[in-house]
Design a protein around this motif. Structure first.
Motif, PDB file in Angstrom:
ATOM      1  N   ARG A   1      -3.645  56.022 -19.099  1.00  0.00           N
ATOM      2  CA  ARG A   1      -2.854  56.430 -20.263  1.00  0.00           C
ATOM      3  C   ARG A   1      -2.339  57.865 -20.183  1.00  0.00           C
ATOM      4  NH1 ARG A   1      -6.537  55.895 -23.725  1.00  0.00           N
ATOM      5  NH2 ARG A   1      -6.323  53.637 -23.895  1.00  0.00           N
ATOM      6  N   PRO A   2      -3.195  58.874 -19.957  1.00  0.00           N
ATOM      7  CA  PRO A   2      -2.675  60.250 -19.902  1.00  0.00           C
ATOM      8  C   PRO A   2      -1.804  60.505 -18.680  1.00  0.00           C
ATOM      9  CG  PRO A   2      -5.010  60.198 -19.343  1.00  0.00           C
ATOM     10  CD  PRO A   2      -4.660  58.839 -19.858  1.00  0.00           C
ATOM     11  N   LEU A   3      -2.054  59.741 -17.614  1.00  0.00           N
ATOM     12  CA  LEU A   3      -1.239  59.928 -16.415  1.00  0.00           C
ATOM     13  C   LEU A   3       0.173  59.398 -16.637  1.00  0.00           C
ATOM     14  CD1 LEU A   3      -3.869  58.891 -13.707  1.00  0.00           C
ATOM     15  CD2 LEU A   3      -3.377  61.167 -14.616  1.00  0.00           C
ATOM     16  N   ARG A   4       0.288  58.287 -17.349  1.00  0.00           N
ATOM     17  CA  ARG A   4       1.616  57.749 -17.673  1.00  0.00           C
ATOM     18  C   ARG A   4       2.380  58.702 -18.590  1.00  0.00           C
ATOM     19  NH1 ARG A   4       3.490  52.998 -16.272  1.00  0.00           N
ATOM     20  NH2 ARG A   4       2.106  51.391 -15.432  1.00  0.00           N
ATOM     21  N   LYS A   5       1.649  59.339 -19.501  1.00  0.00           N
ATOM     22  CA  LYS A   5       2.309  60.281 -20.400  1.00  0.00           C
ATOM     23  C   LYS A   5       2.853  61.481 -19.616  1.00  0.00           C
ATOM     24  CE  LYS A   5       1.758  62.774 -24.753  1.00  0.00           C
ATOM     25  NZ  LYS A   5       2.539  63.929 -24.282  1.00  0.00           N
ATOM     26  N   LEU A   6       2.064  61.965 -18.649  1.00  0.00           N
ATOM     27  CA  LEU A   6       2.537  63.073 -17.821  1.00  0.00           C
ATOM     28  C   LEU A   6       3.774  62.655 -17.032  1.00  0.00           C
ATOM     29  CD1 LEU A   6       2.232  65.868 -16.454  1.00  0.00           C
ATOM     30  CD2 LEU A   6       0.705  64.768 -14.806  1.00  0.00           C
ATOM     31  N   PHE A   7       3.726  61.461 -16.466  1.00  0.00           N
ATOM     32  CA  PHE A   7       4.855  60.963 -15.690  1.00  0.00           C
ATOM     33  C   PHE A   7       6.108  60.857 -16.561  1.00  0.00           C
ATOM     34  CE2 PHE A   7       7.359  57.273 -14.194  1.00  0.00           C
ATOM     35  CZ  PHE A   7       7.705  57.738 -12.929  1.00  0.00           C
ATOM     36  N   SER A   8       5.931  60.353 -17.780  1.00  0.00           N
ATOM     37  CA  SER A   8       7.049  60.203 -18.702  1.00  0.00           C
ATOM     38  C   SER A   8       7.644  61.564 -19.068  1.00  0.00           C
ATOM     39  CB  SER A   8       6.589  59.460 -19.961  1.00  0.00           C
ATOM     40  OG  SER A   8       7.638  59.355 -20.904  1.00  0.00           O
ATOM     41  N   ASP A   9       6.778  62.557 -19.280  1.00  0.00           N
ATOM     42  CA  ASP A   9       7.270  63.899 -19.609  1.00  0.00           C
ATOM     43  C   ASP A   9       8.083  64.481 -18.453  1.00  0.00           C
ATOM     44  OD1 ASP A   9       6.025  63.718 -22.054  1.00  0.00           O
ATOM     45  OD2 ASP A   9       4.261  64.895 -21.455  1.00  0.00           O
ATOM     46  N   LEU A  10       7.639  64.238 -17.228  1.00  0.00           N
ATOM     47  CA  LEU A  10       8.357  64.756 -16.064  1.00  0.00           C
ATOM     48  C   LEU A  10       9.701  64.051 -15.880  1.00  0.00           C
ATOM     49  CD1 LEU A  10       5.426  65.096 -13.476  1.00  0.00           C
ATOM     50  CD2 LEU A  10       6.559  66.936 -14.729  1.00  0.00           C
ATOM     51  N   CYS A  11       9.748  62.767 -16.232  1.00  0.00           N
ATOM     52  CA  CYS A  11      10.997  61.996 -16.073  1.00  0.00           C
ATOM     53  C   CYS A  11      12.048  62.389 -17.113  1.00  0.00           C
ATOM     54  CB  CYS A  11      10.698  60.503 -16.176  1.00  0.00           C
ATOM     55  SG  CYS A  11       9.745  59.842 -14.792  1.00  0.00           S
ATOM     56  N   ARG A  12      11.619  62.907 -18.255  1.00  0.00           N
ATOM     57  CA  ARG A  12      12.538  63.336 -19.317  1.00  0.00           C
ATOM     58  C   ARG A  12      13.491  62.212 -19.739  1.00  0.00           C
ATOM     59  NH1 ARG A  12      14.215  69.473 -17.316  1.00  0.00           N
ATOM     60  NH2 ARG A  12      12.062  70.301 -17.285  1.00  0.00           N
ATOM     61  N   GLY A  13      12.882  61.077 -20.033  1.00  0.00           N
ATOM     62  CA  GLY A  13      13.655  59.950 -20.542  1.00  0.00           C
ATOM     63  C   GLY A  13      14.175  59.010 -19.484  1.00  0.00           C
ATOM     64  N   ALA A  14      14.205  59.419 -18.218  1.00  0.00           N
ATOM     65  CA  ALA A  14      14.669  58.543 -17.142  1.00  0.00           C
ATOM     66  C   ALA A  14      13.558  57.566 -16.761  1.00  0.00           C
ATOM     67  CB  ALA A  14      15.093  59.372 -15.935  1.00  0.00           C
ATOM     68  N   PRO A  15      13.910  56.383 -16.213  1.00  0.00           N
ATOM     69  CA  PRO A  15      12.880  55.403 -15.835  1.00  0.00           C
ATOM     70  C   PRO A  15      12.090  55.803 -14.593  1.00  0.00           C
ATOM     71  CG  PRO A  15      15.057  54.621 -15.222  1.00  0.00           C
ATOM     72  CD  PRO A  15      15.279  55.851 -16.040  1.00  0.00           C
ATOM     73  N   THR A  16      12.672  56.658 -13.773  1.00  0.00           N
ATOM     74  CA  THR A  16      11.984  57.111 -12.566  1.00  0.00           C
ATOM     75  C   THR A  16      12.045  58.638 -12.469  1.00  0.00           C
ATOM     76  OG1 THR A  16      14.002  56.851 -11.260  1.00  0.00           O
ATOM     77  CG2 THR A  16      12.461  54.972 -11.288  1.00  0.00           C
ATOM     78  N   LEU A  17      11.234  59.170 -11.561  1.00  0.00           N
ATOM     79  CA  LEU A  17      11.167  60.611 -11.369  1.00  0.00           C
ATOM     80  C   LEU A  17      12.039  61.003 -10.170  1.00  0.00           C
ATOM     81  CD1 LEU A  17       9.846  63.342 -12.117  1.00  0.00           C
ATOM     82  CD2 LEU A  17       7.957  62.746 -10.558  1.00  0.00           C
ATOM     83  N   ASP A  18      13.018  61.889 -10.395  1.00  0.00           N
ATOM     84  CA  ASP A  18      13.879  62.288  -9.285  1.00  0.00           C
ATOM     85  C   ASP A  18      13.162  63.280  -8.380  1.00  0.00           C
ATOM     86  OD1 ASP A  18      14.844  65.240  -9.948  1.00  0.00           O
ATOM     87  OD2 ASP A  18      14.861  64.112 -11.830  1.00  0.00           O
ATOM     88  N   ARG A  19      13.658  63.384  -7.164  1.00  0.00           N
ATOM     89  CA  ARG A  19      12.996  64.197  -6.143  1.00  0.00           C
ATOM     90  C   ARG A  19      12.910  65.676  -6.547  1.00  0.00           C
ATOM     91  NH1 ARG A  19      13.887  64.270   0.375  1.00  0.00           N
ATOM     92  NH2 ARG A  19      12.926  66.313   0.763  1.00  0.00           N
ATOM     93  N   LYS A  20      13.954  66.224  -7.118  1.00  0.00           N
ATOM     94  CA  LYS A  20      13.963  67.637  -7.464  1.00  0.00           C
ATOM     95  C   LYS A  20      12.896  67.960  -8.509  1.00  0.00           C
ATOM     96  CE  LYS A  20      16.993  71.401  -8.980  1.00  0.00           C
ATOM     97  NZ  LYS A  20      18.374  71.771  -9.394  1.00  0.00           N
ATOM     98  N   SER A  21      12.775  67.102  -9.531  1.00  0.00           N
ATOM     99  CA  SER A  21      11.768  67.329 -10.569  1.00  0.00           C
ATOM    100  C   SER A  21      10.360  67.196  -9.994  1.00  0.00           C
ATOM    101  CB  SER A  21      11.961  66.342 -11.723  1.00  0.00           C
ATOM    102  OG  SER A  21      13.215  66.519 -12.343  1.00  0.00           O
ATOM    103  N   PHE A  22      10.186  66.199  -9.116  1.00  0.00           N
ATOM    104  CA  PHE A  22       8.882  66.001  -8.487  1.00  0.00           C
ATOM    105  C   PHE A  22       8.525  67.213  -7.619  1.00  0.00           C
ATOM    106  CE2 PHE A  22       6.201  62.463  -6.272  1.00  0.00           C
ATOM    107  CZ  PHE A  22       5.040  63.127  -6.669  1.00  0.00           C
ATOM    108  N   GLN A  23       9.501  67.706  -6.869  1.00  0.00           N
ATOM    109  CA  GLN A  23       9.269  68.865  -6.010  1.00  0.00           C
ATOM    110  C   GLN A  23       8.907  70.097  -6.837  1.00  0.00           C
ATOM    111  OE1 GLN A  23      12.501  69.643  -3.314  1.00  0.00           O
ATOM    112  NE2 GLN A  23      11.644  71.572  -2.587  1.00  0.00           N
ATOM    113  N   ASN A  24       9.604  70.277  -7.940  1.00  0.00           N
ATOM    114  CA  ASN A  24       9.329  71.412  -8.819  1.00  0.00           C
ATOM    115  C   ASN A  24       7.919  71.331  -9.385  1.00  0.00           C
ATOM    116  OD1 ASN A  24      10.448  73.791 -10.447  1.00  0.00           O
ATOM    117  ND2 ASN A  24       9.690  72.420 -12.054  1.00  0.00           N
ATOM    118  N   PHE A  25       7.489  70.123  -9.772  1.00  0.00           N
ATOM    119  CA  PHE A  25       6.144  69.917 -10.304  1.00  0.00           C
ATOM    120  C   PHE A  25       5.088  70.268  -9.257  1.00  0.00           C
ATOM    121  CE2 PHE A  25       2.518  66.930 -10.564  1.00  0.00           C
ATOM    122  CZ  PHE A  25       1.937  67.392 -11.739  1.00  0.00           C
TER     123      PHE A  25
END
Length: 662
Positions: A68-92
């Motif tokens: 549950r908390p891991l999905r919430k973190l993933f969702s916050d990083l995606c900022r509304g998108a269904p997947t996480l883009d490479r640039k955001s992942f790299q920044n994280f």
């Protein structure tokens, strides 16, 4: 709450941010970065697919509570998108987690990442995989052995506190299997059984056993304590059986404090106060309070003298060490001998060690190691070294001072022993026979007088000094102490008052260059957590940082100062799962639980670095080394945005590999 010892790696970024999930059922005890996350097999909810090849990644299943908390973190990083883009992942990874940019760019090969792929990279690649033991092939074994920190234990034969209990070989096996590479053996004459007539006989130097006086002596008073303790145990056991009272030990809260794995409700597989914690059927497990122990009269015993500790046989200890010595690693073992046995059974000790450790025991200098130089670690693979005092040799029979051999100097004047910690009784001086002394090839004990003495310059010497004395030396002889430990061995052992097997903070001694900090493995406390963090996955030997090593290790031919830098650390706590309920709290009351996470830094303080530990120290800017989150709710807490970030800012002059987060 469980506490997590962790250390940042040498060469890591000084500005680190870490996000982690806390699980109370089990936790990784240490990581090579200030990061702690738990991975636990649970009911199938999400499936991270492995690559299907032998030895490849395994399938992992995460419960809804963990997910549950891991999905919430993933969702916050995606900022509304269904997947996480490479640039955001790299920044994280680079900014939030402080990962090296080159490693991040190599790991990120896709343009977008789903939740499972996100976890596989962040949680596994940049999390759990760094906890894997280092391959021995990847370790630097080319340095002299005095240039390493060594995982060490104190009174290894004891299963619990220092003044009582039954010695056992199981404690040696467990310590060695968990990475300990320096074990301690206290050896005494075997006078446990009385001669005809029923009195106790003491050993006397130079007197045949058959002619010795049948009376108490200083060398046999320790056996009287064992008899008293054994008699008391027998009487308690008889009374218990008569009353029909069952033994109670596995539910006792005291069991968990004597456990090198951490608190556990089950004592059977741990080092605890429980007397029935060994499955070995050996003679030493017989009731030793009775006259007959099953131990050969002509072989020495192992016990803590002048206490209620009950002994085991020296040969059985040697057998146990041989059995598991190199089960988990090929790196060498140092056996620290505290010898109280007289010459007759010292000769027996030599014979036993040569028999039981045949092919492993170091009996002479390595053929590639010139006189006056310590061997490299790689030259001692699968070897057992003996640490022992030198023989009392006359000056005319001595060789030139400065030789590597322990025979190089005159008699050792160390009349005290580590057993002074357990009693104020005057200790008899026990001269060491030449055959036993000769086994201290690279590791012979020396009495510490000062750093200018001739013995302090012999390459193979080891000063064993109590923790209090080392701290006193740091106040008065800081530069001399640190300079000595760059080139030569030093061993710290616990102070006299630690009869409960508690431990000091070992990192304060590592930062002074002390190679061996003998820890009471019998107790899982703050000191042992830090020790576990230091040596986790390192095979018991950790190379000292630059500036802490001797001149013959420096390629440039000169000693460099230890590197230090300013350190920033931000730890973000997401959530917790399966937090243990307090004793007596029923499950249906778990909603009233209010857990929190505490975090503390173990670093070298400015006053410690200068050696000025007393009054009159210039007051510097105080550094807050302890922080905690706000309270969560229930045994599955999720920590909100407020007070879940533990931020340590601007910490000056930090040596990464000798600084710890708990």
């Amino acid at each position: 709450m469980p506490k997590f010892p962790v250390k940042p790696p040498a060469g890591s970024s000084p500005n680190r941010r870490h996000t982690f999930n806390v699980n109370g059922t089990e936790a990784i005890s240490s990581l090579k970065r200030a990061l702690n996350i738990g991975l636990f097999l649970a009911p199938t909810v999400i499936h991270l697919r492995g690559d299907g090849v032998p030895g490849g990644k395994k399938d992992l299943y995460l419960s809804a509570a963990i997910q549950r908390p891991l999905r919430k973190l993933f969702s916050d990083l995606c900022r509304g998108a269904p997947t996480l883009d490479r640039k955001s992942f790299q920044n994280f990874l680079e900014v939030e987690q402080g990962e090296p940019p080159d490693e991040v760019s190599t790991a990120l090969t896709k343009d977008t990442y789903g939740f499972g792929q996100f976890l596989e990279l962040w949680w596994i690649k940049f999390g759990l995989e760094i906890e894997k033991p280092i391959s021995i092939d990847d370790k630097d074994l080319t340095k002299p052995i005095s240039n390493y920190f060594i995982d060490s234990s104190h009174n290894t034969y004891l299963p619990s506190h220092q003044w009582g209990g039954r010695a056992t070989v199981e404690t040696y096996k467990r310590a060695l299997r968990q990475g300990c590479r320096c074990v301690e053996i206290d050896v005494w004459d075997n006078d446990i059984a009385p001669p005809p007539g029923g009195s106790l006989a003491g050993s006397a130097g130079g007197t045949p056993r058959s002619e010795r006086s049948h009376k108490f002596s200083k060398n046999t008073l320790h056996t009287a304590a064992a008899h008293i303790k054994g008699a008391m145990d027998d009487k308690i056991e008889q009374t218990r059986q008569f009353l029909g009272v069952e033994k109670v030990h596995s539910k006792s809260p005291r069991c968990s404090q004597f456990d090198v794995f951490g608190p556990s409700p089950d004592c059977e597989n741990n080092l605890t106060l429980c007397p029935a914690d060994t499955n070995e059927k050996v003679d030493t497990e017989q009731p030793l309070g009775r006259w007959k122990t099953g131990l050969p009269r002509d072989e020495p015993i192992v016990m803590h003298g002048y206490t209620f500790n009950q002994p085991i046989g020296f040969r059985q200890v040697c057998k146990a060490i041989r059995e598991v010595a190199f089960e988990t690693t090929h790196l060498p073992i140092i056996v620290s001998l505290e010898v109280h046995a007289l010459s007759e059974q010292q000769e027996s000790m030599v014979q036993i060690m040569k028999e039981e450790w045949a092919g492993l025991l170091v009996e002479k200098p390595h053929e590639t190691c010139p006189n006056g130089q310590m061997p490299r670690l790689e030259e001692l693979l699968d070897k057992i070294l003996v640490k022992v005092k030198r023989a009392s040799l006359s000056p005319e029979n001595s060789m030139a001072a400065g030789s590597l051999s322990p025979k190089a100097t005159v008699a050792d004047d160390d009349t005290a022993s580590e057993d002074d910690r357990s009693t104020k009784r005057p200790q008899p001086k026990v001269p060491i026979c030449e055959n036993l002394s000769s086994l201290g090839v690279y590791t012979h004990s020396e009495h510490f007088a000062n750093f200018e003495s001739s013995s302090a310059k012999i390459p193979s010497h080891i000063f064993s000094i109590s923790e209090d004395k080392i701290l006193d030396l740091w106040k008065s002889k800081r530069d001399e102490l640190f300079a000595h430990n760059r080139h030569f061995f030093m061993r710290a052992y616990p102070k006299v008052t630690r009869i409960d097997s508690s431990n000091p903070d070992p990192s304060q001694f590592w930062r002074k260059g002390v190679q061996m900090v003998a820890m009471n493995w019998q107790r899982w406390d703050e000191g042992m957590m830090l020790n576990k963090a230091m040596f986790s996955g390192e095979h018991g030997w950790v190379l000292k940082p630059t500036g802490y090593r001797g001149h013959n290790d420096e390629s440039c031919g000169r000693i460099t100062d230890p590197p230090h830098r300013t350190f920033d650390l931000l730890v973000t706590v997401l959530a917790g799962q399966h937090i243990p309920l307090p004793d007596g709290m029923p499950r249906h009351k778990s909603h009233s639980l209010r857990p929190l996470v505490k975090c503390e830094l173990h670093i070298e303080k400015a006053e410690e670095r200068s050696g000025n530990l007393g009054e009159g120290v210039i007051k510097l800017r105080p550094i807050e080394l302890k922080k905690q989150t706000s309270c969560g709710k229930t045994d599955h807490p999720e920590f909100g945005m407020e007070n879940r970030k533990l931020w340590f800012k601007g910490i000056p002059k930090i040596e990464d590999s000798l600084s710890f987060v708990r």
